[in-house]
Structure formats: C-alpha cells, structure tokens
Scaffold this motif. Structure first.
Motif, PDB file in Angstrom:
ATOM      1  N   GLY A 192      88.863  19.668  96.048  1.00 13.79           N
ATOM      2  CA  GLY A 192      89.995  19.196  96.829  1.00 13.79           C
ATOM      3  C   GLY A 192      90.556  17.850  96.413  1.00 13.79           C
ATOM      4  O   GLY A 192      90.078  17.204  95.484  1.00 13.79           O
ATOM      5  N   ASP A 193      91.577  17.416  97.166  1.00  8.19           N
ATOM      6  CA  ASP A 193      92.356  16.222  96.823  1.00  8.19           C
ATOM      7  C   ASP A 193      91.566  14.919  96.894  1.00  8.19           C
ATOM      8  O   ASP A 193      91.911  13.950  96.221  1.00  8.19           O
ATOM      9  N   VAL A 196      94.713  15.719  86.151  1.00  5.49           N
ATOM     10  CA  VAL A 196      93.332  16.217  86.216  1.00  5.49           C
ATOM     11  C   VAL A 196      93.147  17.257  87.320  1.00  5.49           C
ATOM     12  O   VAL A 196      92.183  18.034  87.283  1.00  5.49           O
ATOM     13  N   ALA A 197      94.049  17.301  88.297  1.00 10.09           N
ATOM     14  CA  ALA A 197      93.834  18.143  89.476  1.00 10.09           C
ATOM     15  C   ALA A 197      94.563  19.487  89.378  1.00 10.09           C
ATOM     16  O   ALA A 197      94.017  20.458  88.862  1.00 10.09           O
ATOM     17  N   LEU A 242      88.079  22.303  89.071  1.00  5.46           N
ATOM     18  CA  LEU A 242      87.411  21.322  89.925  1.00  5.46           C
ATOM     19  C   LEU A 242      88.237  20.960  91.152  1.00  5.46           C
ATOM     20  O   LEU A 242      87.692  20.747  92.248  1.00  5.46           O
ATOM     21  N   TRP A 243      89.550  20.891  90.998  1.00  6.40           N
ATOM     22  CA  TRP A 243      90.411  20.558  92.141  1.00  6.40           C
ATOM     23  C   TRP A 243      90.345  21.646  93.203  1.00  6.40           C
ATOM     24  O   TRP A 243      90.247  21.360  94.409  1.00  6.40           O
ATOM     25  N   ASP A 286      95.116  13.515  91.247  1.00  4.85           N
ATOM     26  CA  ASP A 286      96.198  13.323  90.286  1.00  4.85           C
ATOM     27  C   ASP A 286      96.838  11.961  90.508  1.00  4.85           C
ATOM     28  O   ASP A 286      97.048  11.539  91.655  1.00  4.85           O
ATOM     29  N   THR A 287      97.165  11.279  89.417  1.00  8.23           N
ATOM     30  CA  THR A 287      97.750   9.945  89.521  1.00  8.23           C
ATOM     31  C   THR A 287      99.116   9.901  88.841  1.00  8.23           C
ATOM     32  O   THR A 287      99.420  10.744  87.998  1.00  8.23           O
ATOM     33  N   PRO A 288      99.936   8.906  89.182  1.00 12.74           N
ATOM     34  CA  PRO A 288     101.175   8.689  88.425  1.00 12.74           C
ATOM     35  C   PRO A 288     100.864   8.225  87.002  1.00 12.74           C
ATOM     36  O   PRO A 288      99.719   7.900  86.674  1.00 12.74           O
TER      37      PRO A 288
END
Length: 359
Positions: free
Chosen positions: A78-79, A60-61, A73-74, A84-86
């Motif tokens: 920002g983080d 998503v990032a 959006l990222w 972002d996920t595994p």
C-alpha cells in the motif's frame, strides 16, 4: 526544467523498456533467478519482516518501478510503505533521511544514480555525517539504491559510475552487486545495517539470470558488508573487479585458461569498507594484479586498490606493476561504437593480463 527532465526520463523509460524485453527472464526457472527478481524478492521479505522498512522514489509504486525491481510491492503493502514521489531528488531524499533519523528504515531509490547528484547534500552532509556529529546519538539507517554506471545508448548524463564518489565519504557504506546472490544478500544486509548504505546496481544486469542455491534463497541469508568473494581461484594473476565488470573478468579468465594462464577473480562486492585483506592474500599468491572497473581512471576504485597494495605487505610480492583497466576518461558518447570503446571489454582485460605477465 521540470518538463525537460520529464521528457528525458520518458525517453529513458522507453530505452529501459527495450532493455527489459531484451534481458528479462522468468523470476525463477528451477534454481535460476534474475538480478531484478532477486532484489524484488529480498525487498518483499524485508518489508514483511520489519514494519519500519518502507520504500520511496520515482515510479516505485503504481508503475512497479522504472526497472520493475519493486514489482507488486505497492499492491501488497500500500501507499504508506511504497511511496511514489515527484521528480525532486533533494526533496524525497531529505524526507527519507529525516524518516531514518526518526527511527524508520527507508529505502530510497534513484531512477539512476546520476540523478543522486541533485540530492548529494542530503546523502553526504545529512545522512553520512549525522551519526558522527551527534556523538552517536542519531543513527541514520537508510539505503540509497538504484542503477549506476553505463547502460546502453543513454549518453553522458546517464552513464556515470559513482563508486569512487561515494566510496570517498566516511560515514557511508558502499556496496555494488554483480550477480543475483550479491543483489539478494547485499540488499538485505544494507536494510538491516544501522548506517547509511549506498547500493550501486547495474541496469544491464537486472534481467540476467544466475543459479541460486537453497542457502541463498533463505530469508535469513545476508552477505556481510565489507567482505569480497573469490569467484574463480587462480595462481598466475589476480583480477579485482566490481559490478558488471566481474562477469567480463570471468569471461577473460576462461579464455586465458585455454592458453595456460590461470587468473584469480575477486568480486569486491563492497567498495567501502574495502576488503583489502582478501586482495592482499590473493596478490601474495599470484604476484600480479589487474583491476577492472567501468568508472573513470582518475581517483577511481582501481587507483585506491593500487595505493593500498603499495602501502601494505603485498607490495613486496608483486613481480610487475599493477595495471588498471577502466572506462575511458571522457564523457560517455551516445554512438554505440564509441560507447563500446569507452567501456572495458573482455579483450581489454585479456590484453592487460598478457601485458602484465609479459606473454
């Protein structure tokens, strides 16, 4: 297993990339906006409005989202806000649910709702039931969103409709947009709701543009959860549908109108709580009902509508049995010709209407 899933998802990204090239349009052309960009704009506005809102999920990032719904959006937030996920649905869904319990308002994206099966314990047992089991002390304001149902050429494990699954569970609200207005209004309402909301989108609709009024483009525009919309008025038969199938119903209604049959098309918008009153009102006017959905027939959304109508006051107004138009009762084939025969088409709706009206 992880490497195999990575390969499968890389293949899915290539397919969705082709779909994006086929369907993508400019964000706004005059007052037209694609479903993808309606979601993107609404997410941006809600992230800006409320600092408790954040988004997490696979790609998503930095990648801007597997379907570019989170594009830009990222870079803007920002983080800490776009994460972002595994590849671990149960893990990141559990993180999101815990964050909601702690007072944040997460948006948890599944690359496809088929993968939400990996996290269904978190969605149902943790998110849906906690408010009740805590005697109203612990709300779980969270949105689970992503593409649902059939796409194109992605076979059985990526083509399942979960409207009936999640619509079955008390504690969840379940919404399913058709056009850009639905997408924008429902995602805003879902983010602002204090309950867990499952938002079932259609991958094939992401790049389709729709007219948008100035009212809909307002930052304060929301669509009430639990309220259906009459997309086309009619007097001879009621067509009730959700998601992408609403468009098929409107196409069928246009064809049938040329033959003197006026269908009223009801866009459910919300699966749970279902706006059965609007359906009953329409049936009392038209005296005939056909339901249309992309999911399987057994225990489906159409089956629930049939039961509700039979149990309520509109049953006595029916002049013929209700007919359901659904996906085929088989796992989705990969072959294109077979896939088309497993998904409700305009011709199937027209056939069902004529059978109901005996014309």
């Amino acid at each position: 297993m992880a490497s195999l899933r990575s390969v499968l998802r890389c293949g899915r990204n290539r397919v969705s990339g082709l779909l994006r090239r086929d369907f993508h349009r400019t964000a706004v052309v005059g007052l037209q906006m694609t479903v993808r960009d309606a979601l993107n704009q609404a997410l941006d506005e809600e992230l800006e409005r409320d600092e408790r809102v954040f988004m997490l999920g696979e790609e998503v990032a930095q990648y801007d989202g597997a379907y570019k719904v989170s594009r830009g959006l990222w870079k803007k937030y920002g983080d800490k806000r776009i994460i972002d996920t595994p590849i671990s649905e149960m893990g990141f869904t559990g993180i999101a649910v815990g964050a909601a319990m702690a007072g944040l308002r997460p948006i948890c994206e599944f690359m496809t709702f088929n993968f939400s099966m990996q996290a269904i314990d978190q969605v149902v047992n943790s998110a849906a039931k906690t408010y009740y089991m805590s005697s109203g002390l612990v709300p779980v304001p969270i949105v689970f969103r992503g593409p649902n149902g059939a796409s194109a050429g992605v076979a059985a494990q990526h083509s399942q409709c979960f409207a009936a699954w999640y619509g079955h569970c008390p504690g969840l609200k379940v919404v399913s947009p058709w056009n850009s207005e639905d997408a924008r209004g429902l995602i805003k309402a879902s983010i602002r709701d204090d309950n867990p909301v499952v938002m079932l989108e259609s991958e094939l609709m992401y790049g389709v543009p729709f007219e948008m009024s100035e009212e809909v483009l307002s930052k304060d525009f929301v669509i009430p959860i639990g309220k259906a919309k009459i997309e086309r008025p009619g007097s001879h038969l009621t067509l009730v549908s959700l998601s992408r199938s609403v468009g098929h119903c409107l196409e069928a209604a246009t064809v049938l109108a040329k033959e003197g049959v006026e269908c009223e098309v009801v866009n459910l918008r919300t699966i749970r709580p279902m706006d059965i009153e609007s359906i009953e009102t329409s049936v009392m006017k038209t005296n005939h009902l056909v339901t249309v959905e992309g999911g399987w027939p057994q225990f489906g959304v159409g089956a629930e509508i049939c039961a509700k109508i039979m149990e309520g006051p509109a049953f006595n107004y029916l002049d013929s049995p209700i007919i359901r138009v659904t996906g085929a009762d088989v796992p989705m084939p990969y072959a294109k010709t077979l896939e088309e025969n497993c998904i409700p088409q305009v011709k199937d709706i027209i056939f069902a209407v004529k059978k109901t009206l005996n014309v």
